[in-house]
Design a protein around this motif. Structure first.
Motif, mmCIF file in Angstrom:
data_model
loop_
_atom_site.group_PDB
_atom_site.id
_atom_site.type_symbol
_atom_site.label_atom_id
_atom_site.label_comp_id
_atom_site.label_asym_id
_atom_site.label_seq_id
_atom_site.Cartn_x
_atom_site.Cartn_y
_atom_site.Cartn_z
ATOM 1 N N ALA A 47 0.711 -1.652 -0.134
ATOM 2 C CA ALA A 47 0.125 -0.291 0.146
ATOM 3 C C ALA A 47 0.486 0.831 -0.159
ATOM 4 O O ALA A 47 0.273 1.810 -0.312
ATOM 5 C CB ALA A 47 -0.629 -0.153 1.213
ATOM 6 N N LYS A 48 2.017 0.805 0.883
ATOM 7 C CA LYS A 48 2.808 2.391 0.394
ATOM 8 C C LYS A 48 3.625 2.522 -0.604
ATOM 9 O O LYS A 48 4.714 3.217 -1.006
ATOM 10 C CB LYS A 48 4.049 1.775 1.552
ATOM 11 C CG LYS A 48 3.131 2.251 3.437
ATOM 12 C CD LYS A 48 3.829 2.167 4.409
ATOM 13 C CE LYS A 48 3.689 2.047 5.864
ATOM 14 N NZ LYS A 48 4.794 1.830 6.793
ATOM 15 N N GLU A 49 3.928 1.917 -1.769
ATOM 16 C CA GLU A 49 4.540 1.608 -2.405
ATOM 17 C C GLU A 49 4.889 0.724 -3.489
ATOM 18 O O GLU A 49 5.080 -0.905 -3.673
ATOM 19 C CB GLU A 49 6.429 0.948 -1.998
ATOM 20 C CG GLU A 49 7.417 1.670 -1.273
ATOM 21 C CD GLU A 49 8.454 1.428 -0.888
ATOM 22 O OE1 GLU A 49 8.996 2.203 -0.593
ATOM 23 O OE2 GLU A 49 8.516 0.200 -0.213
ATOM 24 N N PRO A 50 3.545 0.312 -3.905
ATOM 25 C CA PRO A 50 2.938 -0.414 -4.943
ATOM 26 C C PRO A 50 3.014 -0.343 -5.975
ATOM 27 O O PRO A 50 3.291 -1.600 -7.261
ATOM 28 C CB PRO A 50 1.385 1.018 -5.546
ATOM 29 C CG PRO A 50 1.957 2.011 -5.320
ATOM 30 C CD PRO A 50 2.243 1.239 -4.109
ATOM 31 N N GLU A 51 4.091 0.552 -6.518
ATOM 32 C CA GLU A 51 4.787 0.471 -7.940
ATOM 33 C C GLU A 51 6.082 -0.317 -7.621
ATOM 34 O O GLU A 51 6.201 -1.039 -8.225
ATOM 35 C CB GLU A 51 5.426 2.027 -8.007
ATOM 36 C CG GLU A 51 6.379 2.330 -7.368
ATOM 37 C CD GLU A 51 6.224 2.331 -5.860
ATOM 38 O OE1 GLU A 51 7.220 2.998 -5.160
ATOM 39 O OE2 GLU A 51 5.276 2.736 -5.858
ATOM 40 N N LYS A 52 6.451 -1.103 -6.367
ATOM 41 C CA LYS A 52 7.226 -2.033 -6.064
ATOM 42 C C LYS A 52 6.441 -3.535 -7.257
ATOM 43 O O LYS A 52 7.306 -4.433 -7.543
ATOM 44 C CB LYS A 52 7.448 -2.178 -5.311
ATOM 45 C CG LYS A 52 9.024 -0.584 -4.746
ATOM 46 C CD LYS A 52 9.738 -0.878 -3.895
ATOM 47 C CE LYS A 52 10.396 0.089 -3.392
ATOM 48 N NZ LYS A 52 10.847 -0.166 -2.386
ATOM 49 N N TRP A 53 5.019 -3.158 -6.781
ATOM 50 C CA TRP A 53 4.548 -4.954 -7.396
ATOM 51 C C TRP A 53 5.287 -5.913 -6.441
ATOM 52 O O TRP A 53 5.787 -7.662 -6.376
ATOM 53 C CB TRP A 53 5.142 -5.448 -8.585
ATOM 54 C CG TRP A 53 4.493 -4.421 -9.400
ATOM 55 C CD1 TRP A 53 3.787 -3.088 -9.934
ATOM 56 C CD2 TRP A 53 2.750 -4.604 -10.451
ATOM 57 N NE1 TRP A 53 3.290 -2.954 -10.890
ATOM 58 C CE2 TRP A 53 2.253 -3.730 -11.299
ATOM 59 C CE3 TRP A 53 3.078 -6.048 -10.941
ATOM 60 C CZ2 TRP A 53 1.455 -3.944 -12.376
ATOM 61 C CZ3 TRP A 53 1.474 -6.726 -11.737
ATOM 62 C CH2 TRP A 53 1.344 -5.313 -12.963
ATOM 63 N N GLY A 54 5.607 -6.122 -5.019
ATOM 64 C CA GLY A 54 6.088 -6.497 -4.482
ATOM 65 C C GLY A 54 5.526 -8.311 -4.054
ATOM 66 O O GLY A 54 5.567 -9.350 -4.366
ATOM 67 N N PRO A 55 4.070 -7.883 -3.680
ATOM 68 C CA PRO A 55 3.204 -9.277 -3.415
ATOM 69 C C PRO A 55 3.177 -9.895 -4.762
ATOM 70 O O PRO A 55 3.517 -11.455 -4.558
ATOM 71 C CB PRO A 55 1.780 -8.752 -2.910
ATOM 72 C CG PRO A 55 1.931 -6.806 -2.000
ATOM 73 C CD PRO A 55 3.209 -6.666 -3.204
ATOM 74 N N GLN A 56 2.833 -9.263 -6.080
ATOM 75 C CA GLN A 56 2.711 -10.174 -6.863
ATOM 76 C C GLN A 56 4.649 -11.190 -7.031
ATOM 77 O O GLN A 56 4.096 -11.843 -7.932
ATOM 78 C CB GLN A 56 2.557 -8.711 -8.303
ATOM 79 C CG GLN A 56 1.287 -8.504 -8.209
ATOM 80 C CD GLN A 56 0.850 -7.269 -7.749
ATOM 81 O OE1 GLN A 56 2.070 -7.156 -6.667
ATOM 82 N NE2 GLN A 56 -0.356 -6.884 -7.456
ATOM 83 N N LYS A 57 5.056 -10.525 -7.321
ATOM 84 C CA LYS A 57 6.090 -10.915 -7.343
ATOM 85 C C LYS A 57 6.536 -12.365 -6.147
ATOM 86 O O LYS A 57 6.994 -12.988 -6.936
ATOM 87 C CB LYS A 57 7.866 -9.964 -7.479
ATOM 88 C CG LYS A 57 8.088 -8.814 -8.483
ATOM 89 C CD LYS A 57 9.240 -7.789 -8.056
ATOM 90 C CE LYS A 57 8.606 -6.830 -9.747
ATOM 91 N NZ LYS A 57 9.861 -5.816 -9.457
ATOM 92 N N ARG A 58 6.744 -11.896 -4.702
ATOM 93 C CA ARG A 58 6.630 -12.889 -4.118
ATOM 94 C C ARG A 58 5.440 -14.199 -4.734
ATOM 95 O O ARG A 58 5.659 -15.632 -4.193
ATOM 96 C CB ARG A 58 5.764 -12.429 -2.681
ATOM 97 C CG ARG A 58 6.126 -13.242 -1.713
ATOM 98 C CD ARG A 58 7.852 -13.548 -1.586
ATOM 99 N NE ARG A 58 8.172 -14.629 -0.724
ATOM 100 C CZ ARG A 58 8.292 -14.390 0.757
ATOM 101 N NH1 ARG A 58 7.716 -13.483 1.098
ATOM 102 N NH2 ARG A 58 8.583 -15.588 1.347
ATOM 103 N N LEU A 59 4.640 -13.915 -4.748
ATOM 104 C CA LEU A 59 3.180 -15.176 -5.714
ATOM 105 C C LEU A 59 4.162 -15.654 -6.302
ATOM 106 O O LEU A 59 5.151 -16.860 -6.193
ATOM 107 C CB LEU A 59 2.091 -14.338 -5.949
ATOM 108 C CG LEU A 59 0.856 -14.847 -5.935
ATOM 109 C CD1 LEU A 59 0.659 -16.667 -5.557
ATOM 110 C CD2 LEU A 59 0.300 -14.681 -6.597
#
Length: 265
Positions: A125-137
């Protein structure tokens, strides 16, 4: 409708029978759209079960689609050359997963603790541009299916294909290259003294002979290892046009790739 479409239920039914007979498979699970094919397999196994063993049991099972928020099934989008490990990474990262869908899939497809998933979404929510959850998934699912080595391979393939990363391309094995660019012609060549870009294109049968092939290069339609080459007489240089793994990736136009494996460098 092709003949293959009509034969598909019979082929899938026989697959279930083979798995049942030789590997003890008793349950076939599939999406709701597969229930007709699955029931064909169930009926075939039941009939042969009576004949072979006097009534060995098997069961069909169906489930709802894993879908996007709009109800469309989540599936590989196609239209790109990657396969296997690389395709799985792209499927999750590039298929347009909306943020609300991600925690659901993290819970369904991974073994991550719930507090970790919640923390991940807070950071997203703070850094959506990093796509962190999508990449972790993508990473967790690929590791689960293909193992740690498969995950590292998928990362190399993704960087090489979608980010034009030369370092990743250089680190790839011959097998990974052929999997990634599975439709690309593969040629083994000997490096001759003074061999030029034009010579390479001709030996790879990538451009026509004569002025039209020459112009293809001068007009910017040729790239080697993602670097555009506009001088047909440029002499091939090891470390630039030929990578450390003895490979050159020749691209003609935007989508036509040729894999060159150099012998006895």
């Amino acid at each position: 409708m092709s003949l293959a479409e009509f034969l598909y239920p019979a082929l899938q039914a026989y697959d279930f029978l083979h798995l049942h007979r030789h590997h003890g498979c008793r349950i076939q699970l599939g999406g709701a759209d597969q229930m007709g094919n699955i029931m064909s397999g169930y009926e075939l196994v039941t009939k042969y079960g009576r004949r072979d063993k006097g009534g060995d049991w098997a069961a069909p099972a169906g489930s709802d689609f894993i879908s996007h928020r709009d109800g469309q099934p989540l599936r590989d989008e196609g239209g790109w050359p990657a396969t296997g490990r690389a395709s799985m990474v792209r499927c999750f990262i590039s298929s347009g997963l909306a943020t609300p869908e991600v925690p659901t899939y993290l819970k369904l497809f991974t073994f991550l603790p719930l507090p970790e998933i919640e923390h991940m979404m807070e950071m997203h929510a703070k850094e959506p541009e990093k796509w962190g959850p999508q990449k972790r998934l993508a990473a967790e699912v690929t590791k689960l299916v293909h193992g740690k080595e498969g995950l590292e391979s998928a990362k190399r393939c993704t960087k090489a294909l979608y980010y034009s990363n030369v370092e990743a391309l250089e680190a790839m094995s011959d097998q990974e290259l052929q999997e990634l660019f599975r439709e690309a012609p593969f040629a083994e060549l000997m490096l001759e003294p003074g061999m030029s870009v034009l010579d390479l294109c001709h030996k790879a049968n990538a451009i026509p002979d004569g002025p039209s092939g020459y112009r293809k290069i001068t007009d910017g339609g040729v790239a080697i290892n993602y670097i555009q080459v506009t001088n047909p007489e440029t002499v091939l240089v090891i470390g630039q046009h030929i990578l450390k793994n003895g490979v050159s990736l020749l691209r003609i136009g935007k989508k036509n790739f040729y894999i060159i494996k150099w012998l006895q460098l």
